[in-house]
Design an enzyme around this catalytic site. Structure first.
Site, short mmCIF file in Angstrom:
data_model
loop_
_atom_site.label_atom_id
_atom_site.label_comp_id
_atom_site.label_asym_id
_atom_site.label_seq_id
_atom_site.Cartn_x
_atom_site.Cartn_y
_atom_site.Cartn_z
N GLY A 105 2.72 5.12 4.81
CA GLY A 105 1.52 4.31 5.02
C GLY A 105 0.77 4.72 6.27
N ILE B 211 -6.48 -1.42 12.65
CA ILE B 211 -6.02 -0.18 13.28
C ILE B 211 -6.86 1.00 12.77
CG2 ILE B 211 -4.04 1.34 13.71
CD1 ILE B 211 -3.65 -1.52 14.80
N TYR C 216 -1.98 -12.79 2.38
CA TYR C 216 -1.43 -11.88 3.39
C TYR C 216 -1.16 -12.66 4.69
CZ TYR C 216 -1.63 -7.92 6.74
OH TYR C 216 -1.39 -7.00 7.74
C1 AKB Z 1 -6.11 -5.86 7.09
O1 AKB Z 1 -7.33 -5.67 7.24
O2 AKB Z 1 -5.62 -6.48 6.16
C2 AKB Z 1 -5.18 -5.29 8.14
C3 AKB Z 1 -4.85 -6.32 9.18
C4 AKB Z 1 -5.87 -6.81 10.13
O3 AKB Z 1 -3.72 -6.72 9.25
N1 AKB Z 1 -5.76 -4.15 8.76
#
Ligand code: AKB
Length: 322
Positions: free
Chosen positions: A12, A173, A143
């Site tokens: 990843g 990131i 998430y």
């Molecule tokens: C996302 O955009 O889902 C990731 C994060 C901020 O954890 N890059």
């Protein structure tokens, strides 16, 4: 303790670059890369690679025993945007992999664990500016729900079983060696590739969407730094706020235009806008800075310069072949 490291999710975006950096510090043979598929970024890096499903505890245990692994970095995850398309899959992958690794640590198969959380733990009711370490946390994405639940699992395993698990809440990131997949902050990587390849980019977020971000160099540095920190200096066993830079798509485009004046950006917000709008704009990471001496190096201008220089150098040999 022997310092053999296992990276789960090494194909990843973060896992690949982290593997390369750890191999340069600890030696290639001491850093075992693993994923469910081969890694492009690691193709030219000698060093062990194992096909492992991060949700399969027994498969992880086999690799841990085979290589006498003492530290695990768990980087396998489904990110925010893909998670909204496949909520149950996101939950299953993100939670099952974490609990598998925490159980291996609880059973003393490994001594230290790194697991990343995210700014996605925060939601629309969280203060948007200088978001504190401890604040209202009501995430609106699956998430984010998996990350905040994971944080409390980490803390629970630490408190109840003494598991040495360390975690940081990554902002977006930004990298040039690897592309991210399925995140809301991915525009800030795509934009560089499109600027170099096509001279234009259609952004899926509005021009004034400010989000916390970080250059990959700093993210990798922070990850290794928290894992190398003295155990007693880690006072937060949920996850640390981590911050470097923040910008809007418009500000990033203007920075790119300093190097590529003809670069053009247009905006066509999609479902990811709502996710971005629910996240903070800036983060207070004073606890990470105080506890384990974290500091970032790259600002928006040095990051942009470095990415464009590298992507142009990468493209040049291809052009010479034409
Ligand atoms: C996302 O955009 O889902 C990731 C994060 C901020 O954890 N890059």
């Amino acid at each position: 303790m022997s310092d053999t490291i296992l990276i789960l999710g090494a194909s990843g975006q973060i896992g690949g670059e982290l593997t390369l950096k750890l191999r340069s510090i600890y030696g290639k043979e001491n850093v075992i890369a693993s994923d469910i598929r081969e890694s492009e970024i690691l193709q030219n890096s000698e060093g062990p690679f194992e096909i492992v499903d991060a949700t399969d505890k027994e498969a992880i245990l086999k690799v841990v025993q085979k290589h006498r692994v003492s530290q695990v970095y768990l980087l396998a995850a489904m990110l925010s945007a893909t998670g909204e398309k496949y909520p149950r899959k996101a939950w299953d992958l993100n939670m099952t992999s974490l609990l598998a690794v925490l159980d291996l640590a609880k059973e003393n198969h490994v001594e230290r664990v790194f697991w990343p959380s995210s700014i996605a733990v925060f939601g629309p009711t969280t203060p948007k500016e200088n978001t504190p370490q401890r604040t209202i946390i009501e995430p609106s994405t699956v998430y984010g729900i998996s990350k905040i639940s994971g944080e409390f699992w980490c803390n629970y395993y630490h408190e109840k079983y003494g598991v040495d698990v360390r975690s940081i809440r990554y902002p977006g990131i930004i990298s040039w060696k690897t592309k991210p997949g399925g995140g809301t902050t991915d525009y800030a990587v795509d934009i560089f590739f499109k600027a170099i390849e096509e001279g234009s980019y259609e952004c899926f977020l509005k021009e004034d969407t400010r989000l916390p971000m970080m250059y990959m160099e700093d993210a990798v540095k922070a990850t290794i730094q928290i894992m190398e920190a003295d155990k007693n200096s880690i006072t937060t066993r949920t996850s640390y706020n981590l911050s470097a830079i923040d910008f809007t798509p418009k500000e990033l485009a203007e920075e790119i235009q300093k190097h590529i004046p003809e670069f053009a950006i247009t905006y066509k917000p999609d479902f990811r806008q709502e996710i971005a709008d629910s996240w903070p704009q800036t983060i207070d990471d004073s606890q990470a800075r105080a506890d384990w001496d974290w500091s970032h190096q790259y600002d928006i201008s040095s990051m942009t310069k470095d990415i464009i220089r590298n992507l142009q150098a990468q493209k040049r040999p291809e052009m010479e072949l034409l």
